[in-house]
Design a protein around this motif. Sequence first.
Motif, short mmCIF file in Angstrom:
data_model
loop_
_atom_site.label_atom_id
_atom_site.label_comp_id
_atom_site.label_asym_id
_atom_site.label_seq_id
_atom_site.Cartn_x
_atom_site.Cartn_y
_atom_site.Cartn_z
N PHE A 124 15.43 -4.75 8.08
CA PHE A 124 15.14 -4.14 6.79
C PHE A 124 13.76 -4.52 6.26
N LEU A 125 13.17 -5.59 6.76
CA LEU A 125 11.77 -5.85 6.42
C LEU A 125 10.90 -4.71 6.94
N GLY A 126 11.15 -4.28 8.18
CA GLY A 126 10.42 -3.14 8.73
C GLY A 126 10.68 -1.86 7.96
N ILE A 127 11.93 -1.64 7.55
CA ILE A 127 12.27 -0.43 6.80
C ILE A 127 11.58 -0.42 5.44
N LYS A 128 11.54 -1.58 4.75
CA LYS A 128 10.87 -1.65 3.45
C LYS A 128 9.39 -1.33 3.59
N ALA A 129 8.75 -1.87 4.62
CA ALA A 129 7.33 -1.59 4.83
C ALA A 129 7.11 -0.11 5.09
N ALA A 130 8.00 0.51 5.86
CA ALA A 130 7.89 1.94 6.12
C ALA A 130 8.09 2.76 4.86
N VAL A 131 9.03 2.34 4.01
CA VAL A 131 9.28 3.05 2.75
C VAL A 131 8.04 3.03 1.87
N ALA A 413 3.57 -2.68 7.16
CA ALA A 413 3.16 -1.58 6.28
C ALA A 413 1.93 -0.87 6.85
N ILE A 414 0.99 -1.64 7.42
CA ILE A 414 -0.19 -1.03 8.04
C ILE A 414 0.23 -0.19 9.25
N LEU A 415 1.16 -0.73 10.05
CA LEU A 415 1.67 0.04 11.19
C LEU A 415 2.29 1.35 10.72
N ALA A 416 3.12 1.30 9.69
CA ALA A 416 3.76 2.51 9.17
C ALA A 416 2.73 3.51 8.68
N ALA A 417 1.71 3.02 7.97
CA ALA A 417 0.68 3.91 7.45
C ALA A 417 -0.09 4.60 8.58
N VAL A 418 -0.40 3.86 9.63
CA VAL A 418 -1.11 4.45 10.77
C VAL A 418 -0.26 5.53 11.43
N LEU A 433 10.89 2.83 14.53
CA LEU A 433 9.93 1.95 15.17
C LEU A 433 9.62 0.74 14.29
N CYS A 434 9.45 0.96 12.99
CA CYS A 434 9.17 -0.16 12.09
C CYS A 434 10.35 -1.12 12.01
#
Length: 444
Positions: A124-131, A413-418, A433-434
């Motif tokens: 969920f850390l990855g999901i939050k960054a993606a959100v 978050a940078i990964l998600a933005a890219v 993926l995040c």
Amino acid sequence: MTDLPAESQPLSRPTFREAVRVYARIGCLSFGGPAGQIALMHREFVDELRWVEEDQFLHALNFCHLLPGPEAQQLATWIGWKLHGTRGGIVAGLLFILPGALVMALLAMLYVVAANLDWFSAIFLGIKAAVLAIVVQALLRIGGRALTTPLKRAIALAALVGIAVLALPFPLVILAALLTGYAAARWRPAWLGLGAGAPSVGSSSEPAPWRYSVKAIGVWGAIWAVPLLLVFVTLGRGHVLWDIGVFFSQLATVTFGGAYAVLAYMAQEAVSGFGWLSAGEMADGLGLAETTPGPLILVTQFVGFLAAYRDAAPFTPLIAGLLGAGLTLWVTFVPCFLWIFTFAPWIDRMERAAGLKGALAAVTAAVVGVIANLSLWFALHVLFERLIMVEWGPVAVQIPVLASVQWDALGLAILAAVLLFRFHWGIIPMLALCAGAGLLLDFV
């Protein structure tokens, strides 16, 4: 023989059973937020099946933007009403909601069982960054379309300052935008990018369908109130289910501009006001809602589930959570049926209303400011562990403690933005993926 283009082909009228099958299929495939959902319905109902005219579809979509609540679900309800009356509207609206609601209920139950596990928190850390990246994308997309004049940009900035700095209530911000837009449309329509001389509401020569509208208000108003009355009689006003029912009923009347617009207000009240869940859990719920079919506002179901699960008496936690989720769904979506069945007969008149168009344009501009506040709120709570509140008179601003930055979250978050902005990934694969990257970081 050359096939006619889709818009030149005659309309066909489906049987009720045929329509139900299509409504069910759309309900199961309606991922991607309102833009994707509306595009899916346009392809099905206008281009392929030829059940609705292009002009009718766009006309109804503009009408649904005037109403509080999820516009895609209301559009589906209107299409059902147009094809088969009230029963068609009920079935189309319900089938648009139910698949996602069932998935969200299962995910909420899994969430409370696994929330304390390290691997689950890492996902969920990855999901939050993606959100966070998703919300920023919504801000840029809506802002690019909506802020086309200086007045609209001023309204957006005022909404951001009012909510983020002055802590004004969300309904007050929306009301101010409505009044500003209505006045501007009447006296300075160019300030909102509107043409002058639009006919007024009363210009239609058709008889007003008062009887149908009054009946819809009475019937659906009663349906809206029934579970609240049951809670009041059996559990009283001190029970969490009463708070859930009243809060989300109020929310249903001010959700102009879609789910992103109201999330900041809902998060503020659910986290800081009622204490039902934490800011991080609010971000988790939005991440779950992004992965399910149906309207994004289903995140309210997650909030209702957690609120009742944690204050369960006299029920078991699971039963209380399901009751909270069900009550939230009821008071969130029954009003959508009320709006559609009340105003659908007036759609032609409302389309010609210059004042209403101006009010909608101003609200859309204010929504940009509200989403900007939501983006800031998510960024602070996802990227930093500690925040401090700085107050000066009516001004209250949360400032991050820079030393508390969460580098894992920032990298994700940078990964998600890219992935979202550079490579144009879809929301579901990007979230997946995040989430996987967050789990991988937990093992490194």
